[in-house]
Design a protein around this motif. Structure first.
Motif, mmCIF file in Angstrom:
data_model
loop_
_atom_site.group_PDB
_atom_site.id
_atom_site.type_symbol
_atom_site.label_atom_id
_atom_site.label_comp_id
_atom_site.label_asym_id
_atom_site.label_seq_id
_atom_site.Cartn_x
_atom_site.Cartn_y
_atom_site.Cartn_z
ATOM 1 N N ARG A 27 -3.752 -16.785 -16.214
ATOM 2 C CA ARG A 27 -2.686 -15.776 -16.379
ATOM 3 C C ARG A 27 -2.627 -14.829 -15.190
ATOM 4 N N THR A 28 -1.439 -14.326 -14.883
ATOM 5 C CA THR A 28 -1.310 -13.274 -13.872
ATOM 6 C C THR A 28 -1.326 -11.932 -14.597
ATOM 7 N N LEU A 29 -2.302 -11.088 -14.259
ATOM 8 C CA LEU A 29 -2.484 -9.837 -15.006
ATOM 9 C C LEU A 29 -1.929 -8.628 -14.256
ATOM 10 N N VAL A 30 -1.922 -8.717 -12.930
ATOM 11 C CA VAL A 30 -1.282 -7.678 -12.109
ATOM 12 C C VAL A 30 -0.436 -8.437 -11.078
ATOM 13 N N SER A 31 0.804 -7.967 -10.909
ATOM 14 C CA SER A 31 1.713 -8.765 -10.108
ATOM 15 C C SER A 31 2.384 -7.944 -9.001
ATOM 16 N N ASP A 32 2.146 -8.337 -7.779
ATOM 17 C CA ASP A 32 2.857 -7.805 -6.613
ATOM 18 C C ASP A 32 2.898 -6.272 -6.579
ATOM 19 N N LEU A 33 1.750 -5.664 -6.754
ATOM 20 C CA LEU A 33 1.674 -4.200 -6.822
ATOM 21 C C LEU A 33 1.433 -3.611 -5.425
ATOM 22 N N SER A 34 2.200 -2.595 -5.080
ATOM 23 C CA SER A 34 2.028 -1.940 -3.775
ATOM 24 C C SER A 34 2.016 -0.423 -3.945
ATOM 25 N N PHE A 35 1.091 0.230 -3.300
ATOM 26 C CA PHE A 35 1.080 1.700 -3.211
ATOM 27 C C PHE A 35 0.113 2.098 -2.114
ATOM 28 N N SER A 36 0.222 3.334 -1.667
ATOM 29 C CA SER A 36 -0.759 3.773 -0.676
ATOM 30 C C SER A 36 -1.176 5.213 -0.983
ATOM 31 N N ILE A 37 -2.344 5.568 -0.469
ATOM 32 C CA ILE A 37 -2.852 6.940 -0.671
ATOM 33 C C ILE A 37 -3.310 7.482 0.674
ATOM 34 N N ASP A 38 -2.764 8.614 1.059
ATOM 35 C CA ASP A 38 -3.175 9.260 2.312
ATOM 36 C C ASP A 38 -4.402 10.128 2.049
ATOM 37 N N PRO A 39 -5.141 10.454 3.121
ATOM 38 C CA PRO A 39 -6.322 11.305 2.932
ATOM 39 C C PRO A 39 -5.952 12.597 2.194
ATOM 40 N N GLY A 40 -6.793 12.982 1.247
ATOM 41 C CA GLY A 40 -6.585 14.251 0.540
ATOM 42 C C GLY A 40 -5.437 14.287 -0.451
ATOM 43 N N THR A 41 -4.763 13.156 -0.701
ATOM 44 C CA THR A 41 -3.651 13.189 -1.665
ATOM 45 C C THR A 41 -4.063 12.524 -2.972
ATOM 46 N N ARG A 42 -3.240 12.681 -3.996
ATOM 47 C CA ARG A 42 -3.609 12.209 -5.337
ATOM 48 C C ARG A 42 -2.517 11.342 -5.939
ATOM 49 N N LEU A 43 -2.928 10.187 -6.409
ATOM 50 C CA LEU A 43 -1.981 9.273 -7.040
ATOM 51 C C LEU A 43 -2.442 8.935 -8.452
ATOM 52 N N GLY A 44 -1.511 8.967 -9.399
ATOM 53 C CA GLY A 44 -1.826 8.578 -10.775
ATOM 54 C C GLY A 44 -1.309 7.175 -11.046
ATOM 55 N N LEU A 45 -2.109 6.402 -11.772
ATOM 56 C CA LEU A 45 -1.690 5.070 -12.181
ATOM 57 C C LEU A 45 -1.615 5.140 -13.696
ATOM 58 N N ILE A 46 -0.388 5.002 -14.222
ATOM 59 C CA ILE A 46 -0.236 5.200 -15.661
ATOM 60 C C ILE A 46 0.404 3.979 -16.322
ATOM 61 N N GLY A 47 0.058 3.750 -17.570
ATOM 62 C CA GLY A 47 0.622 2.624 -18.317
ATOM 63 C C GLY A 47 -0.190 2.463 -19.575
ATOM 64 N N GLU A 48 0.402 1.739 -20.544
ATOM 65 C CA GLU A 48 -0.330 1.626 -21.811
ATOM 66 C C GLU A 48 -1.489 0.657 -21.672
ATOM 67 N N SER A 49 -2.290 0.570 -22.724
ATOM 68 C CA SER A 49 -3.469 -0.285 -22.715
ATOM 69 C C SER A 49 -3.094 -1.729 -22.366
ATOM 70 N N GLY A 50 -3.856 -2.321 -21.457
ATOM 71 C CA GLY A 50 -3.606 -3.712 -21.085
ATOM 72 C C GLY A 50 -2.600 -3.878 -19.958
ATOM 73 N N SER A 51 -2.103 -2.756 -19.382
ATOM 74 C CA SER A 51 -1.076 -2.883 -18.346
ATOM 75 C C SER A 51 -1.656 -3.236 -16.979
ATOM 76 N N GLY A 52 -2.990 -3.248 -16.846
ATOM 77 C CA GLY A 52 -3.583 -3.678 -15.583
ATOM 78 C C GLY A 52 -4.146 -2.550 -14.732
ATOM 79 N N LYS A 53 -4.253 -1.356 -15.308
ATOM 80 C CA LYS A 53 -4.726 -0.204 -14.538
ATOM 81 C C LYS A 53 -6.169 -0.381 -14.082
ATOM 82 N N SER A 54 -7.044 -0.723 -15.045
ATOM 83 C CA SER A 54 -8.470 -0.839 -14.701
ATOM 84 C C SER A 54 -8.703 -1.977 -13.723
ATOM 85 N N LEU A 55 -8.002 -3.083 -13.908
ATOM 86 C CA LEU A 55 -8.193 -4.203 -12.981
ATOM 87 C C LEU A 55 -7.788 -3.790 -11.568
#
Ligand code: ATP
Length: 278
Positions: A27-55
């Motif tokens: 199965r494909t559990l996370v698909s074609d995800l792109s994001f970036s984080i610059d030094p000192g900045t903060r990004l949230g990854l949100i989604g319901e259970s099983g959406s692939g956040k922890s992976l």
């Protein structure tokens, strides 16, 4: 330049049985995800259970469980360390990065702690390994590390089961910060804690990230929590990013129906809580 660049990250399970005896159905559990984080900045990854956040968080650390493969690109580029493509990196390359480029705090602090070892020794370990501290200097550094997470020095002599869940998570934070990582990944760091302890630990984390100018990747299913500690948000649904943007835009002008639902249920909960308090 970005500290973390994730481009087209796809995480799939293998087809067949892995060494740990689990069967996987490709199965494909996370698909074609792109994001970036610059030094000192903060990004949230949100989604319901099983959406692939922890992976996703595990893939950034090169810690995917057996039977899973990542493709695409995850680049960590931290001053003073070799710029590294995490996807396909060797364990040797990753060991040099973990802790210093990026460190992680998990939902359940016991996953990070050895139940048989006193807390002080566990905090000392990364300090000894990475900073080469020994003897009195090491003991002082452990005391300082505990102090930074607002724990008394006597906690050093306790075993993990002798302290509270909130104290254990503070210890896990102290261990993650020991090597002064450029990026802290916090995966539902307060979800397993009582509500009052949650807000204390969250405030502590928030303060430490600011003081040290660290970048933060904050993973949570809780929009209220994410919007309190991050500047930008990526919304994941079934392993795909359905929307991303500044916290204000996500809260006040969500575009995707899934995000609108998340915002509506967070509001619903908030007003229900207000009614009970009154
Ligand atoms: N070791 C594993 N083997 C097989 N499937 C897995 C494994 N770990 C996670 N998954 C599956 O991958 C998907 C994404 O899981 P992931 O843990 O990343 O979700 P999540 O958004 O972090 O949810 P939660 O908040 O519940 O942890 C889920 O469908 C989950 O069942």
């Amino acid at each position: 330049m970005s500290l973390l660049d994730v481009t087209g990250l796809t995480i799939s399970t293998h087809d067949g049985r892995t060494r740990d005896g689990r069967t996987h159905d490709g199965r494909t559990l996370v698909s074609d995800l792109s994001f970036s984080i610059d030094p000192g900045t903060r990004l949230g990854l949100i989604g319901e259970s099983g959406s692939g956040k922890s992976l996703t968080a595990l893939a950034v650390m090169g810690l995917l469980p057996p039977g899973m493969t990542a493709s695409g690109s995850v680049v960590l580029d931290v001053p003073g360390l070799p710029r590294t493509e995490v996807v396909g990196a060797t364990e040797k390359q990753l060991v040099g990065l973990r802790g210093r480029a990026a460190a992680v705090v998990f939902q359940e602090p016991l996953t990070a702690l050895d139940p048989l070892m006193r807390v002080g020794r566990q905090i000392a370990e990364p300090l000894r390994r990475r900073q080469g501290l020994r003897g009195a200097a090491l003991r002082r550094a452990v005391g300082d590390a505990l102090d930074q997470v607002r724990l008394p020095e006597r906690v050093a002599r306790a075993h993990p089961h002798e302290i509270s869940g909130g104290q254990r998570q503070r210890v896990a934070i102290a261990m993650a910060l020991a090597c002064e990582p450029a990026l802290l990944i916090a995966d539902e760091p307060t979800t397993a804690l009582d509500v009052t302890v949650q807000s204390e630990v969250l405030a502590l984390l928030d303060g430490l990230v600011s003081e040290r100018g660290m970048a933060l990747l904050f993973v949570s299913h809780d929009l209220a929590v994410v919007s309190g500690v991050t500047d930008r948000v990526v919304v994941l649904k079934d392993g795909e990013a359905v929307e991303s943007g500044g916290v204000d835009q996500i809260l006040h002008a969500p575009r995707h129906p899934y995000t609108r639902n998340l915002v509506a249920s967070a509001r619903h909960l908030e007003s229900a809580l207000e009614r009970t308090i009154r």
